[in-house]
Design an enzyme around this catalytic site. Structure first.
Site, PDB file in Angstrom:
ATOM      1  N   SER A  49      38.930  30.019  39.586  1.00 33.11           N
ATOM      2  CA  SER A  49      39.608  31.202  40.190  1.00 33.11           C
ATOM      3  C   SER A  49      38.497  32.227  40.204  1.00 33.11           C
ATOM      4  O   SER A  49      37.289  31.932  39.624  1.00 33.11           O
ATOM      5  CB  SER A  49      40.444  31.559  39.109  1.00 33.11           C
ATOM      6  OG  SER A  49      39.980  32.192  37.995  1.00 33.11           O
ATOM      7  N   LYS A  50      38.650  33.469  40.310  1.00 30.91           N
ATOM      8  CA  LYS A  50      37.946  34.198  40.834  1.00 30.91           C
ATOM      9  C   LYS A  50      36.805  34.609  39.677  1.00 30.91           C
ATOM     10  O   LYS A  50      35.757  35.192  39.736  1.00 30.91           O
ATOM     11  CB  LYS A  50      38.530  35.801  40.873  1.00 30.91           C
ATOM     12  CG  LYS A  50      39.178  36.059  42.175  1.00 30.91           C
ATOM     13  CD  LYS A  50      38.118  37.228  42.976  1.00 30.91           C
ATOM     14  CE  LYS A  50      38.341  37.354  44.456  1.00 30.91           C
ATOM     15  NZ  LYS A  50      36.906  37.005  45.212  1.00 30.91           N
ATOM     16  N   ARG A  51      37.543  34.619  38.242  1.00 31.64           N
ATOM     17  CA  ARG A  51      36.707  34.704  37.011  1.00 31.64           C
ATOM     18  C   ARG A  51      35.434  33.660  37.032  1.00 31.64           C
ATOM     19  O   ARG A  51      34.441  34.115  36.322  1.00 31.64           O
ATOM     20  CB  ARG A  51      37.601  34.152  35.740  1.00 31.64           C
ATOM     21  CG  ARG A  51      38.843  34.995  35.549  1.00 31.64           C
ATOM     22  CD  ARG A  51      39.388  34.608  34.361  1.00 31.64           C
ATOM     23  NE  ARG A  51      39.867  33.209  34.660  1.00 31.64           N
ATOM     24  CZ  ARG A  51      39.730  32.089  33.804  1.00 31.64           C
ATOM     25  NH1 ARG A  51      38.812  32.064  32.776  1.00 31.64           N
ATOM     26  NH2 ARG A  51      40.385  30.968  34.087  1.00 31.64           N
ATOM     27  N   GLY A 109      33.695  33.220  39.580  1.00 33.46           N
ATOM     28  CA  GLY A 109      32.580  33.533  40.588  1.00 33.46           C
ATOM     29  C   GLY A 109      33.505  33.336  41.974  1.00 33.46           C
ATOM     30  O   GLY A 109      34.724  33.049  41.715  1.00 33.46           O
ATOM     31  N   GLU A 153      32.387  34.564  51.032  1.00 32.29           N
ATOM     32  CA  GLU A 153      31.869  35.552  50.248  1.00 32.29           C
ATOM     33  C   GLU A 153      30.392  35.093  49.747  1.00 32.29           C
ATOM     34  O   GLU A 153      29.530  35.890  49.277  1.00 32.29           O
ATOM     35  CB  GLU A 153      32.423  35.761  48.958  1.00 32.29           C
ATOM     36  CG  GLU A 153      33.790  36.658  48.847  1.00 32.29           C
ATOM     37  CD  GLU A 153      34.265  36.869  47.502  1.00 32.29           C
ATOM     38  OE1 GLU A 153      33.796  37.230  46.717  1.00 32.29           O
ATOM     39  OE2 GLU A 153      35.570  36.578  47.706  1.00 32.29           O
TER      40      GLU A 153
END
Ligand code: GLU
Length: 466
Positions: free
Chosen positions: A246-248, A250, A256
């Site tokens: 998940s975003k946590r 990276g 992106e």
């Protein structure tokens, strides 16, 4: 042995961005087709009208293009294949491998409830399944039927998964799947099976969240008289802490990474190794990957995303990259940061000097910036380094600048002579020189920096402080 034409596909649902797991699936399917000179097909599974968006389709196409994963056929859109699915439903009804079911959703729910109450797995009980000698219930007025697949009642489905090994599911576990809704729209597993059949897919590589769909798809393919592809279910990509990525951990979206200054070859190399191995090789080109890629060395255990390794690979590929190409990527970043390009050294030469230690294009821009802004040395630092003992040496340096050959080697030799004549050590002149020419103390080798700035700029900046 006879030659088989390998046909693989990447079949994303356009419900979000292209994430790392999807990109890896695409890469492996692409590489397998390329390895055999086969065909790689892009199929957009856009039948979930509520969750599919044109932006997500574009994000997938952009991601594939950035990675250079070109497809040979498609993109095919499932929404454009509705007539074909309806035609197959009709054929299956005619052939008896599917049947109309007039149970209302409420009846089906009640059926499930009864089974739950009996401690059984909730499933459709086959009320409308035609069998020899069986009388079907009478049709309730006003109910539009669904079409159900006549799943085999007995036996089991077994396939040898190229990642997970042999997998067996009893047909008892699978009920008669709805393949067309009351409005005639086909359902997910049915569309996938028809597509894989029509597109003559020989190898299906996909995420292991689809393992449960595979026996259903195999049964449908068998009913259609289709040859079965080989299946390989790739384990998930997890964060370093073992949790779902998940975003946590990276960025999860592939696109992106260009925004953060990663090169596609670094991402490709990273994803290639994340779930597949070739001995101890960590760094390899896509040419090598296409030659080496096989299904035997896919990793069965979950992969862990490691941003430091990706950054390490990016550093490697930045060092390897052509400086003109890097300049094209760095220039917009420098422009955003307010860089001034007049009277400044050409960017490719600067990049050659500073690129060894950076991990991203953005770091490369930061490291280049000293060549593209007015130096504003800190007053206290100037006082500390530009001492009265050093000033005469700097003046002598300025004098010699007028006619020294403007090359790194000649400048280095000249600096040495000036130092010798004034009884100083290298840092005693290099530090103030760095300050007055670049405004900072940390720079690449001073002779290389001076050479790049050029005679006029160096002389003007030194003169300003003498
Ligand atoms: N559309 C599915 C997904 O995005 C993939 C289906 C498949 O590869 O069979 O997860």
């Amino acid at each position: 042995m006879f030659a088989m034409t390998v046909r693989t596909r990447f079949a994303p649902s356009p419900t979000g961005f292209l994430h790392l797991g999807g990109a890896r699936t695409a890469l492996y399917s692409w590489a397998y087709a390329r390895h055999f000179g086969g065909t790689f097909i892009l199929r957009i599974e856009d039948t979930d009208l509520e969750r599919s968006t044109p932006e997500a389709v574009q994000a997938i196409l952009d991601g594939m293009e950035w990675l250079g994963l070109s497809h040979d056929e498609g993109p095919f859109y499932q929404m454009q294949r509705m007539d074909r699915y309806r035609e197959v439903v009709k054929t299956m009804l005619e052939q008896g491998s599917a049947y109309l079911c007039y149970c209302s959703p409420i009846e089906v729910e009640a059926m499930r409830e009864r089974m739950r109450a009996l401690g059984e797995k909730p499933r459709y009980d086959g009320t409308w399944r035609p069998e020899p000698g069986k009388t079907l219930p009478s049709v309730t007025e006003g109910v539009t039927p669904v079409v159900r697949f006549k799943n085999p009642l007995d036996g089991e489905v077994t396939w040898v998964d190229v990642v997970k090994g042999s997998i067996t599911i009893a047909n008892k576990e699978l009920d008669d799947l709805v393949i067309a809704r009351p409005d005639g729209t086909p359902t997910y597993n049915f569309c996938v099976a028809v597509d894989d059949w029509d597109m003559k897919i020989t190898h299906v590589l996909r995420g292991d969240d689809h393992v449960n769909n595979t026996p259903r798809q195999i049964n449908i393919l068998r009913a259609l008289g289709a040859e079965l592809p080989q299946y390989g279910h790739l384990p998930m990509i997890l964060g370093a802490d073992g949790q779902k990525l998940s975003k946590r951990h990276g960025a999860v979206s592939v696109m992106e990474y260009p925004a953060q200054g990663y090169l596609p070859e670094a991402m490709l190399n990273y994803l290639a190794r994340l779930g597949w191995s070739h001995g101890d090789d960590e760094i390899f080109s896509m040419e090598q990957f296409k030659q080496w890629f096989n299904l035997e060395h896919l990793t069965a255990s979950a992969a862990q995303f490691n941003p430091e390794k990706l950054a390490w690979l990016n550093n490697h590929y930045i060092k390897l990259a052509d400086n003109e190409r890097l300049a094209g990527l760095v220039r917009p970043v420098l422009e955003r940061e307010g860089a001034r390009f007049e009277d400044a050294p050409a960017l490719p030469g600067v990049l050659a000097l500073v690129k060894d230690r950076v991990h991203t294009i953005n770091e490369l821009a930061d490291a280049s910036m000293l060549f593209y802004r007015e130096p504003k040395p800190d007053a206290a630092l100037l006082e500390q380094h530009l001492t009265d003992a050093v000033r005469p040496a700097l003046a002598a340096f300025a004098e010699r600048c007028k006619d020294v050959e403007w090359t790194k080697a000649a400048l280095a030799a000249m600096l040495k002579e000036v130092l010798g004549a004034h009884g100083l050590k290298m840092p005693q002149i290099a530090m103030p020189l760095r300050l007055v020419v670049t405004g900072q103390l940390q720079t690449p080798a001073i002779d290389a920096v001076l050479e790049l700035f050029g005679r006029d700029v160096v002389m003007a900046r030194v003169a300003k402080f003498l």
